[in-house]
Design a protein around this motif. Structure first.
Motif: not given
Lengths: 230, 64, 493
Positions: B18, B29, B25-26, B15, B21-22
């Motif tokens: 992740x 982007x 990633x934001x 978790x 990563x989240x």
């Protein structure tokens, strides 16, 4: 990253699958080893009881009645001891339900009798004024399907090693054995004997005639099942 | 270590991984949109210009 | 081959649309009968005592849930797939005879399976698992059906012209994969007939899982069937139809990416909230509870994206009943994805579980969010498939308000009913004895059951207006030109 995935449908699908399967892998699989051991006092269903359980399922009783007592005082006061995992070890499928339009039935055998069920299933509001449960007169006419229940018993004995014809301990220290006949004829005869015991406490003439003719009405099997819920 | 402890460690670290990563990633982007490296919002036109004769947002090339 | 310009081919989409409208009406009619049965038990015998076995609550309940979920909603999902799929990939079904054949086979096998399901539920042939009541022969048929849909999805993607997959396609793919996984694991069962050399019913089977394990798998399925039949494909619809109808590109493509992957990861964990205070391990219950609350984020991510897509264009909500349906659907989505996590908090769940509040929650999602979004999608597609304008705008507006009133009556009455009953179950008198017998907690619900039945009836009336409006749109309203079909759907008075 994901921008890349959106143009590659195959890898996209693989990624989605990994992400959604993850929860099941962590949450469900590891507990399979632990969660299905029977508690002392749990015993498999006899042919008649299992037939009754199939009648219960056929009429979707579980749509309105739960079989799960939660560990709150208000529930144990009303229904009895809270549920324990090992009590369900022989329940395939589980019948916890998700809605209590009517009361919980997990231990209904402790406080209701054959006679009560007979009157109640015929006309619920007569026994419990204000009840919104429908009447179930067809259970008194339909002949129960003992064969399918017996087939199910054979399968669970073979595949899941459910202990039929085996001495099992009970909570008070005595032993109990649930018999499973070798042949279909034997199973039918045994279920009929059990059904006669239940029907002896019943008044309905259709039921008495059917039993005399060697048939088991659905209501008798259902009551045998309800009586054993303790 | 029993299986439950393993499960707990596995769960926690996965978790945490992740979550990292989240957030990464934001950041990725929004920074690549801002720097003009990539225009994500043009893909909204996939729904708007969806007649069969409308210009393609991005053509599917042969080498994919 | 004659020399015609290439066009999208909606043959299969139309078939599924007819079925969605028909089964929608039938399934909701069953629901309304059930609602009246709970208020007035005489409705259990509407067709007389001899047929009561087939019309009583127990038998009808599965017919209602399965026909609205797998009849109405699933048909609509497939109708939109065979419409949206072609358009955002910019490829026509007419370009592949193979895919056209698969699409038609998909439809007709689905219809056959639906008929068998209705008959088997009527006869009480059921595995008892909620939303997965079907016995093994039907389960096997569903696998075939699902594979056909998979071929259709990946086949169409394979011949696409657009390189990037639009947001809606992600959600359709997720629906396909997740339901396949859930269906196979939850229906792991052994046919008894063949293993015993032919004893008993040939269609009977016994679950591979027992007791607590069975419950765990069932609610992992049950919760996520809701996620991947009643949520992700509906989100797919909203990402396509709201931007298209309003002429506004989706507010943030980046936010949609985050919401998608967030939802994929989080949703599957939340199933444990159906089993709070049961005999499944405590940590799993806690996990279910916590993840249910986390689930607000990706759900609201999509919903807020929808709302912001309308930024600066709110006059469209006033002028177009179609936009009204979609904005109201998104509002109900936000509402029920907030309500759900609240019910998943342990102390709230102790009160709410087993009561009508849960039923209310299901229905504000199902009627308000899913129903409205599906209705809007079908209204948007019909003029494009049949090249005719919507028959009546005023009928559509009336339908909107009648159905909205119906949903409000439904969930408010079920809130009150659920909380009242939950409180009465746990009430003790001054000596510590239970204050109410069970029947006291049933009779007190009568007025709320009546209000709910009225709410449901209103919604059904709205559905009938919808069916009529669609029928007229398909057959006799004004023919329109392609140029009128760009964004806002043309509507007659």
């Amino acid at each position: 990253m994901f921008h890349w995935l959106e143009k590659r449908p195959f890898f996209f699908a693989v990624a989605v699958f990994v992400v959604i399967a993850f929860a099941g892998l962590i949450e469900i699989l590891p507990n399979f080893a632990q969660a299905s051991r029977p508690i002392i006092g749990a015993k498999p269903y006899s042919t008649l009881e299992l037939t009754g359980r199939l009648v219960y399922i056929k009429n979707n009783c579980n749509a309105c009645h739960s079989q799960l007592i939660r560990p709150f005082k208000s529930e144990t006061d009303r229904y009895g001891h809270y549920s324990m995992s090992g009590e369900y070890a022989y329940d395939r499928p589980f019948l916890w339900g998700s809605k209590r339009t009517g009361p919980d039935l997990m231990r209904v055998g402790n406080y209701r009798t054959t006679d009560w069920h007979e009157n109640h299933m015929m006309n619920p509001p007569e026994v419990v004024p204000g009840s919104i449960m429908p009447q179930y007169p067809w259970l008194f006419k339909n002949v129960a399907d003992l064969d399918t229940a017996y087939a199910e018993q054979l399968v669970i004995q073979k595949v899941f090693a459910v202990p039929y014809n085996t001495e099992l301990p009970t909570a008070d220290g005595s032993k109990v054995t649930v018999k499973l006949a070798d042949t279909l004829e034997g199973a039918r005869a045994e279920a009929l004997e059990d059904a006669k015991v239940v029907a002896a406490d019943m008044k309905n003439q259709d039921v008495k005639d059917a039993i005399a003719a060697g048939n088991v009405p659905e209501i008798v099997a259902l009551i045998a099942y309800l009586n054993r819920l303790k | 270590m029993d299986i439950a402890t393993l499960q707990a460690y596995g769960f926690f670290f996965f978790t945490a991984f992740l979550v990292a990563i989240l957030y990464g990633y934001i950041y990725h982007l929004y920074s690549s949109q801002k720097k003009g490296k990539r225009d994500y919002e043009k893909y909204g036109n996939l729904a708007l210009n969806d007649d069969i004769n409308d210009p393609l947002v991005e053509e599917k090339s042969r080498d994919l | 081959m004659e020399n015609r310009p290439l066009e999208y081919d909606y043959t299969v989409a139309k078939l599924f649309m007819y079925n969605a409208i028909f089964v929608g009406l039938a399934g909701m009619l069953a629901g309304v009968v059930l609602a009246w049965q709970m208020a007035f038990p005489q409705f259990n015998y509407v067709l007389g005592m001899d047929l009561a076995e087939y019309t009583n609550f127990g038998r009808l309940r599965a017919i209602h849930t399965d026909s609205v979920i797998y009849g109405f909603v699933l048909s609509a999902i497939w109708s939109t797939w065979y419409y949206v799929g072609q358009r955002v990939l910019k490829v026509s079904m007419a370009e592949s005879k193979f895919l056209m054949f698969i699409g038609k086979a998909h439809f007709w096998i689905y219809i056959a399976a639906s008929l068998i399901i209705v008959v088997s539920m009527q006869l009480g042939i059921t595995s008892s698992k909620e939303y997965s009541e079907f016995e093994w022969p039907i389960d096997a048929g569903i696998v075939i059906l699902w594979v056909l849909w998979g071929i259709s999805i990946f086949g169409l993607i394979g011949i696409r012209r657009e390189k990037a997959l639009y947001i809606s396609i992600w959600y359709y793919i997720a629906t396909f994969l997740a339901v396949a996984m859930l269906h196979i694991f939850n229906n792991a069962e052994i046919p008894t007939y063949f293993l015993t050399g032919g004893i008993g019913n040939w269609y009977h089977s016994v679950s591979m899982y027992a007791g607590t394990n069975d419950a765990l798998v069932q609610w992992w399925f049950g919760h996520n069937a809701v996620a991947f039949v009643l949520t992700t494909p509906i989100v797919a619809m909203s990402y396509y139809f709201l931007p298209k109808e309003s002429g506004q590109a989706v507010y943030s493509y980046k936010l949609s990416l985050l919401a998608f992957w967030g939802l994929m990861f989080v949703y599957l964990w939340a199933g444990g909230h159906h089993l709070l205070f049961s005999t499944v391990p405590d940590w799993m219950q806690t996990m279910g509870s916590v993840f249910s609350v986390v689930l607000i984020l990706p759900s609201w991510g999509s919903a807020i994206n929808m709302m912001l897509t309308m930024k600066g264009e709110w006059q469209q909500v006033a002028s177009s009943p179609l936009i009204k349906f979609m904005v109201m659907a998104s509002t109900f989505y936000m509402f029920s994805t907030l309500e759900g996590p609240i019910q998943a908090i342990k102390s709230v769940n102790a009160l709410a579980h087993f009561t009508d509040w849960i039923v209310g929650h299901v229905h504000d999602g199902a009627l308000g969010w899913v129903g409205f979004m599906v209705i809007a999608a079908l209204y948007h597609m019909a003029p494009r498939m049949f090249k005719r304008e919507i028959y009546s705008k005023s009928l559509m507006t009336t339908q909107f308000w009648i159905q909205t009133l119906g949903v409000i009556l439904y969930f408010t009455s079920m809130w009150i009913a659920g909380i009242t009953q939950g409180m009465m179950w746990r009430a003790h008198d001054e000596f510590g004895n239970l204050a109410y017998s069970f029947i006291d907690t049933v009779t007190v619900l009568h007025p709320y059951y009546t209000i709910r039945a009225i709410g449901g009836t209103l919604y059904l009336v709205g559905m009938a207006m919808f069916a009529y409006n669609m029928y007229k749109t398909m057959t006799s309203s004004r023919v329109v030109e392609e140029s009128e079909l760009q964004n806002a759907t043309p509507m007659g008075a």
